[in-house]
Write a protein that holds these residues in place. Structure first.
Motif, mmCIF file in Angstrom:
data_model
loop_
_atom_site.group_PDB
_atom_site.id
_atom_site.type_symbol
_atom_site.label_atom_id
_atom_site.label_comp_id
_atom_site.label_asym_id
_atom_site.label_seq_id
_atom_site.Cartn_x
_atom_site.Cartn_y
_atom_site.Cartn_z
ATOM 1 N N ILE A 91 9.705 -4.599 -2.856
ATOM 2 C CA ILE A 91 10.023 -3.179 -2.678
ATOM 3 C C ILE A 91 9.127 -2.610 -1.575
ATOM 4 N N LEU A 92 9.490 -1.455 -1.055
ATOM 5 C CA LEU A 92 8.603 -0.706 -0.162
ATOM 6 C C LEU A 92 7.929 0.407 -0.945
ATOM 7 N N ASP A 93 6.661 0.632 -0.641
ATOM 8 C CA ASP A 93 6.010 1.861 -1.088
ATOM 9 C C ASP A 93 6.536 2.935 -0.142
ATOM 10 N N ILE A 94 7.710 3.455 -0.494
ATOM 11 C CA ILE A 94 8.597 4.107 0.465
ATOM 12 C C ILE A 94 7.980 5.304 1.162
ATOM 13 N N GLN A 95 7.106 6.027 0.479
ATOM 14 C CA GLN A 95 6.515 7.228 1.089
ATOM 15 C C GLN A 95 5.641 6.883 2.289
ATOM 16 N N TYR A 96 5.026 5.693 2.230
ATOM 17 C CA TYR A 96 4.046 5.331 3.255
ATOM 18 C C TYR A 96 4.468 4.122 4.089
ATOM 19 N N GLY A 97 5.547 3.445 3.681
ATOM 20 C CA GLY A 97 6.002 2.287 4.433
ATOM 21 C C GLY A 97 5.191 1.030 4.199
ATOM 22 N N ASN A 98 4.410 1.002 3.108
ATOM 23 C CA ASN A 98 3.665 -0.204 2.774
ATOM 24 C C ASN A 98 4.611 -1.256 2.195
ATOM 25 N N ILE A 99 4.247 -2.513 2.322
ATOM 26 C CA ILE A 99 5.082 -3.634 1.902
ATOM 27 C C ILE A 99 4.535 -4.194 0.603
ATOM 28 N N TRP A 100 5.304 -4.152 -0.461
ATOM 29 C CA TRP A 100 4.872 -4.664 -1.755
ATOM 30 C C TRP A 100 5.597 -5.968 -2.052
ATOM 31 N N THR A 101 4.844 -7.021 -2.300
ATOM 32 C CA THR A 101 5.442 -8.314 -2.645
ATOM 33 C C THR A 101 5.429 -8.514 -4.164
ATOM 34 N N ASN A 102 5.992 -9.632 -4.578
ATOM 35 C CA ASN A 102 5.971 -9.984 -6.003
ATOM 36 C C ASN A 102 4.894 -11.012 -6.311
ATOM 37 N N ILE A 103 3.915 -11.179 -5.400
ATOM 38 C CA ILE A 103 2.849 -12.165 -5.601
ATOM 39 C C ILE A 103 1.724 -11.522 -6.407
ATOM 40 N N PRO A 104 1.519 -11.926 -7.651
ATOM 41 C CA PRO A 104 0.492 -11.289 -8.477
ATOM 42 C C PRO A 104 -0.900 -11.812 -8.144
ATOM 43 N N ALA A 105 -1.891 -11.093 -8.620
ATOM 44 C CA ALA A 105 -3.281 -11.427 -8.320
ATOM 45 C C ALA A 105 -3.642 -12.829 -8.788
ATOM 46 N N ASP A 106 -3.098 -13.271 -9.928
ATOM 47 C CA ASP A 106 -3.498 -14.581 -10.446
ATOM 48 C C ASP A 106 -2.987 -15.729 -9.585
ATOM 49 N N LYS A 154 -4.459 -0.094 11.987
ATOM 50 C CA LYS A 154 -4.668 -1.533 11.888
ATOM 51 C C LYS A 154 -4.130 -2.059 10.550
ATOM 52 N N PRO A 155 -3.696 -3.340 10.533
ATOM 53 C CA PRO A 155 -3.110 -3.895 9.312
ATOM 54 C C PRO A 155 -4.162 -4.368 8.322
ATOM 55 N N LEU A 156 -3.768 -4.417 7.068
ATOM 56 C CA LEU A 156 -4.612 -4.985 6.027
ATOM 57 C C LEU A 156 -3.744 -5.550 4.917
ATOM 58 N N LEU A 157 -4.290 -6.490 4.195
ATOM 59 C CA LEU A 157 -3.686 -7.008 2.964
ATOM 60 C C LEU A 157 -4.516 -6.485 1.808
ATOM 61 N N TYR A 158 -3.857 -5.975 0.774
ATOM 62 C CA TYR A 158 -4.558 -5.422 -0.384
ATOM 63 C C TYR A 158 -3.745 -5.688 -1.643
ATOM 64 N N SER A 172 0.072 -6.828 -1.133
ATOM 65 C CA SER A 172 0.782 -5.835 -0.333
ATOM 66 C C SER A 172 0.182 -5.775 1.066
ATOM 67 N N PHE A 173 0.965 -5.254 2.011
ATOM 68 C CA PHE A 173 0.514 -5.104 3.397
ATOM 69 C C PHE A 173 0.687 -3.646 3.813
ATOM 70 N N ALA A 174 -0.224 -3.176 4.666
ATOM 71 C CA ALA A 174 -0.141 -1.794 5.127
ATOM 72 C C ALA A 174 -0.749 -1.675 6.506
ATOM 73 N N LEU A 175 -0.414 -0.586 7.174
ATOM 74 C CA LEU A 175 -1.141 -0.127 8.348
ATOM 75 C C LEU A 175 -1.888 1.131 7.917
ATOM 76 N N ASN A 176 -3.179 1.174 8.137
ATOM 77 C CA ASN A 176 -3.949 2.332 7.708
ATOM 78 C C ASN A 176 -3.424 3.600 8.388
ATOM 79 N N MET A 177 -2.958 4.539 7.576
ATOM 80 C CA MET A 177 -2.431 5.831 8.030
ATOM 81 C C MET A 177 -1.258 5.669 8.996
ATOM 82 N N ASP A 178 -0.450 4.620 8.771
ATOM 83 C CA ASP A 178 0.760 4.421 9.552
ATOM 84 C C ASP A 178 1.775 3.705 8.665
ATOM 85 N N ASN A 179 2.949 3.440 9.196
ATOM 86 C CA ASN A 179 4.078 2.929 8.414
ATOM 87 C C ASN A 179 4.394 1.500 8.842
#
Length: 302
Positions: free
Chosen positions: A206-221, A263-267, A275-282
């Protein structure tokens, strides 16, 4: 059998049956659809439910599912159902096949939730994550709003809201929904989260639609099998239908502010999934990356 054990056995059975009845009678109904709220469709469903029992508690999951997007309906259920008490009845209506021979069902999860929906892929993720206790096909000869028999295009109002309300209010039991079906659902194929050869793989759920972040189905474990630590640089590749759409490196960070603006980050998101994001961008808009079962990702250490 000694009397004390016999009475204890009878009491146990009675309490179990009573508990099962109550689990479908907490009077909570939660609605999800792709209708939007620009017209009266959502209100009509709630009106039907209130007509069954005006003491019902009606809530919305969302009505902003993109039109016909069954995958997103499946995801929003999995994202949300677990936080509601056992016995809650969900109505999910994303139904491009309305009026066709697709089945109208109620799935009872092993956690005791009920999902009223067309069996068209909407149950893909919740069936996998919560498990199937039982599935019943809605008997429309009994569980259909009176006078709606000639209506073929609004089962959300005439069948699903009506059946859900009757179930939540205790007017019918789960057994009275209709005939029992095999414990399987129509499923949308997707890349399940895996870890192998020093690489983790998954789907863009899914997308974190408000911010354009990318959410995967890969869990922490599963992600932890990379043995990545905060600050490590990771290599990310994103595909649509196996065609590469993005490739780049980004740090594993615990907060957005750990990288410079843009800049991009994985969190790990609020569901503790990669998930992947661009800080303060889409990220989605900038890189033209979207969500669905056809979008897959691979993450490895540099």
């Amino acid at each position: 059998m000694p009397k004390q054990y016999f009475y204890r056995f009878i009491l146990t059975i009675s309490l179990t049956l009573f508990s099962n009845i109550l689990s479908a009678q907490n009077k909570i109904v939660v609605f999800q659809s792709d209708f939007g709220v620009k017209d009266g469709a959502v209100s009509a469903m709630k009106g039907v439910a209130m007509g069954v029992d005006s003491s019902l508690k009606l809530f919305d999951l969302t009505h902003e599912i993109p039109a016909y997007n069954i995958w997103e309906a499946a995801y929003r259920l999995e994202q949300t159902v677990q936080y509601w008490p056992a016995g809650t009845v969900f109505v999910s209506v994303v139904d491009p096949g309305v009026g066709t021979d697709r089945k109208s069902v109620v799935l009872k999860t092993k956690a005791g939730h009920f999902i009223v929906t067309p069996d068209n892929g909407t149950l893909t993720l919740i069936a996998a994550s919560e498990g199937i206790a039982a599935i019943r096909e809605i008997d429309e000869a009994v569980n259909r709003r009176k006078g709606s028999e000639k209506s073929y295009t609004f089962h959300g109002r005439d069948v699903y809201a009506y059946t859900a309300a009757r179930l939540a209010a205790g007017v019918i039991s789960f057994e009275q929904v209709g005939k029992l079906l095999p414990d399987e659902v129509v499923s949308i194929p997707y890349q399940k989260a895996t870890a192998e050869n020093k690489k983790v793989k998954g789907t863009i759920a899914i997308l974190d639609i408000q911010y354009g972040n990318i959410w995967t189905n890969i869990p922490a474990d599963i992600f932890k099998q990379l043995d990545a630590k905060v600050g490590d640089d990771l290599h990310v590749v994103i595909y649509q239908h196996k065609i590469k759409k993005y490739e780049g490196n980004m740090p594993y960070a615990s907060t957005f502010g750990a990288v410079a603006k843009g800049k991009p980050l994985l969190y790990l998101n609020s569901l503790l999934q990669v998930s992947f994001a661009l800080n303060m961008d889409n990220f989605s808009a900038v890189h033209k990356v979207y969500s669905g079962s056809e979008w897959t990702v691979e993450v490895s250490k540099r």
